[in-house]
Design a protein around this motif. Structure first.
Motif, PDB file in Angstrom:
ATOM      1  N   LEU A  99       0.743  -1.084  -0.038  1.00 18.87           N
ATOM      2  CA  LEU A  99       0.014   0.001   0.072  1.00 18.87           C
ATOM      3  C   LEU A  99       0.742   1.215   0.053  1.00 18.87           C
ATOM      4  N   ASN A 100       1.795   1.281   0.938  1.00 14.24           N
ATOM      5  CA  ASN A 100       2.822   2.300   0.901  1.00 14.24           C
ATOM      6  C   ASN A 100       3.415   2.822  -0.615  1.00 14.24           C
ATOM      7  N   PHE A 101       3.865   1.397  -1.218  1.00 12.66           N
ATOM      8  CA  PHE A 101       4.343   1.747  -2.587  1.00 12.66           C
ATOM      9  C   PHE A 101       3.264   2.294  -3.530  1.00 12.66           C
ATOM     10  N   VAL A 102       2.021   1.797  -3.420  1.00 14.89           N
ATOM     11  CA  VAL A 102       0.981   2.289  -4.297  1.00 14.89           C
ATOM     12  C   VAL A 102       0.934   3.817  -4.065  1.00 14.89           C
ATOM     13  N   THR A 103       0.695   4.410  -2.900  1.00 16.34           N
ATOM     14  CA  THR A 103       0.705   5.603  -2.349  1.00 16.34           C
ATOM     15  C   THR A 103       1.872   6.515  -3.111  1.00 16.34           C
ATOM     16  N   ASN A 104       2.907   5.984  -2.688  1.00 14.84           N
ATOM     17  CA  ASN A 104       4.050   6.776  -3.145  1.00 14.84           C
ATOM     18  C   ASN A 104       4.500   6.699  -4.706  1.00 14.84           C
ATOM     19  N   PHE A 105       3.940   5.659  -5.320  1.00 13.87           N
ATOM     20  CA  PHE A 105       4.322   5.873  -6.786  1.00 13.87           C
ATOM     21  C   PHE A 105       3.200   6.668  -7.412  1.00 13.87           C
ATOM     22  N   ALA A 106       2.029   6.861  -6.710  1.00 14.22           N
ATOM     23  CA  ALA A 106       1.159   7.570  -7.099  1.00 14.22           C
ATOM     24  C   ALA A 106       1.321   8.945  -7.136  1.00 14.22           C
ATOM     25  N   ASP A 107       1.844   9.468  -5.512  1.00  3.22           N
ATOM     26  CA  ASP A 107       2.326  10.711  -5.488  1.00  3.22           C
ATOM     27  C   ASP A 107       3.486  10.995  -6.591  1.00  3.22           C
ATOM     28  N   VAL A 108       4.582  10.316  -6.623  1.00  6.80           N
ATOM     29  CA  VAL A 108       5.683  10.240  -7.573  1.00  6.80           C
ATOM     30  C   VAL A 108       5.180  10.713  -9.114  1.00  6.80           C
ATOM     31  N   SER A 109       4.090   9.864  -9.215  1.00  2.85           N
ATOM     32  CA  SER A 109       3.499  10.050 -10.821  1.00  2.85           C
ATOM     33  C   SER A 109       2.907  11.420 -10.966  1.00  2.85           C
ATOM     34  N   THR A 110       2.242  11.880 -10.101  1.00  2.00           N
ATOM     35  CA  THR A 110       1.652  13.306  -9.957  1.00  2.00           C
ATOM     36  C   THR A 110       2.827  14.130 -10.187  1.00  2.00           C
ATOM     37  N   GLU A 111       3.969  14.148  -9.336  1.00  6.13           N
ATOM     38  CA  GLU A 111       5.098  14.781  -9.355  1.00  6.13           C
ATOM     39  C   GLU A 111       5.556  14.950 -10.944  1.00  6.13           C
ATOM     40  N   LEU A 112       5.742  13.712 -11.230  1.00  9.53           N
ATOM     41  CA  LEU A 112       6.263  13.564 -12.850  1.00  9.53           C
ATOM     42  C   LEU A 112       5.310  14.333 -13.609  1.00  9.53           C
ATOM     43  N   LEU A 113       4.142  14.181 -13.527  1.00  9.43           N
ATOM     44  CA  LEU A 113       3.295  14.967 -14.534  1.00  9.43           C
ATOM     45  C   LEU A 113       3.489  16.503 -14.449  1.00  9.43           C
ATOM     46  N   HIS A 114       3.362  16.911 -13.273  1.00  8.58           N
ATOM     47  CA  HIS A 114       3.753  18.151 -13.114  1.00  8.58           C
ATOM     48  C   HIS A 114       5.059  18.736 -13.786  1.00  8.58           C
ATOM     49  N   GLU A 115       6.177  17.871 -13.815  1.00  4.20           N
ATOM     50  CA  GLU A 115       7.519  18.268 -14.293  1.00  4.20           C
ATOM     51  C   GLU A 115       7.270  18.300 -15.755  1.00  4.20           C
ATOM     52  N   LEU A 116       6.386  17.135 -16.100  1.00  2.00           N
ATOM     53  CA  LEU A 116       6.305  16.972 -17.608  1.00  2.00           C
ATOM     54  C   LEU A 116       5.611  18.388 -18.375  1.00  2.00           C
TER      55      LEU A 116
END
Lengths: 511, 135
Positions: A280-297
């Protein structure tokens, strides 16, 4: 009114013989007194005639007295009192008729020689009637037969006296011998009747004895039947009790198996929580990171000079993250599913199962479950999963329980050995799978723990056998595991162990 | 600043690399990864002086994070150069007992999972700034 015995002299009209009868009987005495009195009633003028009449009718008195004796004898012989009490009363009072008859004779001054014979005939007819009444009684019939000639003779004699008095005188000898024969006949038949009566009495006694015996046997039978009924009832009750006890045992067994399952599940709770928390930690973390990645993109896309390499990298990472989110989501789901399957009553249905995945899942659950209870515990987990292993048709939750049990035991054994404080000891639990050329599948669970002493080895598959302290183990784990593998899957569960070196359990399932 | 992350979960690497993408690209932080205590020790032996900070999980098969911490404190006892690496513990079992044990063994910090990456980033950048300052 007792009188001294008196002698009465009777002259038989037919035989001319004198018969002397000595009686000492109150009844007869009364009669004779009465007779005498009656005789005197006729006063001085008639006294001579009265005396003549009385003397002429002495035979009647004698016959009345004799009839009393006869009536008593016959009545007693056929037991008339019990058979026909009414008849007996009448028959017994027949002398009264005789008394009235005598008084009538005196009263009317009748002096007929056949007067006593008439009374005798009446007595004989009454006796015949009585005997006819009780003809069902065999001696009575015999006696009736005995009286028959005498009665017939008396009737004929009476007939003759009345209508042919001269003929009687003429055939005096014939009448005499006929009377003698009749008497003889009567005596013979009395004798026969007596023997009949004795026989009947004997038969009656035998019948009574038989009836008594029958009654006794019946009573005995009834007692026996009651005993049988009681015994049957008690047996039925015992059977019922045993059946109930068996049912209770079955329920208890089912409850024990369920509680064993829940106990092992309880041991795993912390492990399961940990195992779910991580993905579950991984799910939330990867989701968070993905949001950051999208911002960056997005930021990157806003720039006047776009770094396409960076954008590609970000997109690649995004795709990778989504894959990881899916992967970890499934991992958590699979753990929850496994937990549910473990706690649910086994459906008993086989399903194609990836044994490598199943073994890995339960190894982790067992490990983290133990870790949660004992934080200082640590062990090296080694897995050798045969990549060629195909899906095998098993009951997953049942096989999972077996694996969980073997892992828990393995961890327990290495923990015990570690507590001994051996220098350089590394607790290791190893699981390996192998697809044999024969098609059979083999799962080995090996530990380098304390090993199993020879004395214990024989008992480890017995229900309720445990080496763990009270409260730590139900002693059902290996017993249930053995049943699941052998009965449930037609496989074998064997072990190799060396004390102080370790143990290896080998599950073999037919392909 | 070189940071060694020790965790038995393989995806931790991907997560850290993405979480600290900018810092890695900016060269402020450099990450190395080990999947067990043993691997971490090997790495330290090879890159002794390079690693400044160790982020370690506690619950790992084989050597646990606390054991690793003990070994590091044993092998790198003294302050004189090379300076011993700082060790931060990361664990899902955030009980008082583990925390006390970790701090007694010389952990510089005790963080609980799920990791608050914003806070972690701040801490790391601060440490990096301090680390970079003297050189």
């Amino acid at each position: 009114m007792a009188l001294p015995p008196d002698t009465i002299r009777i002259r038989s009209r037919l035989s001319d013989n004198d018969i002397s009868i000595v009686r000492n009987d109150s009844n007869s005495a009364t009669i004779s007194v009465d007779t005498t009195k009656s005789a005197y009633k006729f006063g001085p003028n008639a006294s001579t005639i009265g005396k003549q009449v009385a003397s002429a009718n002495t035979g009647v008195v004698v016959m009345v007295l004799l009839s009393i004796w006869l009536v008593r004898g016959v009545s007693r012989f056929v037991n008339l009192k019990d058979r026909f009490p009414g008849w007996n009363r009448f028959y017994f009072r027949f002398w009264m008729l005789g008394a009235v008859y005598y008084l009538a004779l005196l009263g009317f001054r009748v002096m007929r020689p056949e007067a006593d014979d008439f009374y005798v005939l009446l007595v004989l007819l009454a006796t015949a009637a009585v005997l006819l009444k009780v003809r069902d009684y065999r001696p009575a019939r015999t006696l009736l037969l005995g009286f028959l000639p005498l009665t017939v003779f008396a009737i004929i004699e009476m007939f003759m006296f009345v209508f042919l008095p001269n003929t009687v005188r003429f055939y005096k000898d014939g009448f005499q011998s006929a009377e003698g024969f009749s008497w003889l006949w009567l005596f013979v038949f009395i004798f026969i009747a007596r023997s009949h009566k004795k026989q009947a009495e004997k038969e009656r006694l035998e019948r009574e004895a038989a009836a008594l015996e029958k009654q006794r046997i019946e009573a005995q039978n009834a007692a026996l039947e009651q005993m049988v009924a009681e015994r049957t009832a008690s047996l039925t009750r015992q059977t019922e009790e045993l059946r109930e006890t068996l049912e209770e045992l079955r329920i208890t067994q089912a409850q024990l198996i369920q509680s064993e399952k829940m106990a092992s599940l309880g041991e795993l709770t912390a492990g399961i929580a940990h195992e779910i928390q991580n993905p579950l930690n991984f799910v939330t973390n990867f989701a968070d990171v993905s949001t950051e990645l999208l911002h960056e993109l997005e930021e990157e896309q806003q720039r006047p000079t776009r770094d396409l390499g960076l954008e590609t990298e970000l997109l690649t990472d995004l795709r990778q993250n989504l894959t990881k989110i899916t992967h970890h989501g499934q991992r958590a789901a699979s753990i929850v599913r496994g937990m549910l399957e473990h706690s649910r009553a086994s459906s008993g249905e086989r399903a194609p199962t990836n044994l490598n995945q199943l073994a890995d899942e339960y190894l982790r659950l067992a490990y983290h479950g133990l870790r949660a209870k004992n934080k200082s515990f640590n062990a090296t987990l080694t897995t050798f999963f045969d990549p060629d292993l195909k899906s095998v048709d098993v009951v997953p939750q049942d096989l999972g329980r077996v694996l969980l049990n073997l892992f828990t035991n393995a961890f327990y054994a290495v923990q015990k050995r570690k507590e001994l404080g051996e220098p350089g000891y590394t607790p290791t639990v190893e699981v390996s799978t192998l697809h044999r050329a024969s098609g059979a599948v083999e799962i080995r669970v090996r530990d380098n723990g304390t090993g199993i002493p020879a004395a214990v080895r024989q008992k480890i598959f017995q229900p309720f056998f445990t080496t763990k302290p009270a409260g730590e183990g139900t002693g059902l784990g290996l017993s249930l595991s053995y049943d699941i593998i052998t009965k449930g899957h037609n496989g074998t569960l064997s072990l190799q162990t060396e004390e102080g070196q370790g143990t290896e359990f080998i599950i073999e399932l037919p392909g | 600043m070189n940071i060694l992350v020790v965790d038995d979960e393989l995806d931790v690497r991907a997560l850290f690399e993405q979480r600290f993408r900018r810092e890695i690209r900016g060269g402020q932080l450099r990450f190395a990864f080990a999947h067990s205590g043993e691997e971490a020790l090997d790495y330290l032996h090879q890159h002794a002086s390079e690693v400044v900070l160790i982020l370690s999980d506690i619950n790992m098969p084989g050597m646990s994070g606390l054991e690793l911490l003990g070994r590091i404190r044993q092998e790198y006892p003294a302050p004189p150069p090379p300076a011993p690496p700082q060790v931060m513990m990361l664990t899902a079992y955030a009980d008082e007992d583990s925390r006390r044990q970790a701090l007694e063994l010389g952990a510089s910090d005790f963080l609980t999972k799920p990791v608050d990456f914003v806070a972690l980033k701040q801490k790391l950048l601060q440490l990096a700034a301090n680390d970079d300052a003297p050189s």
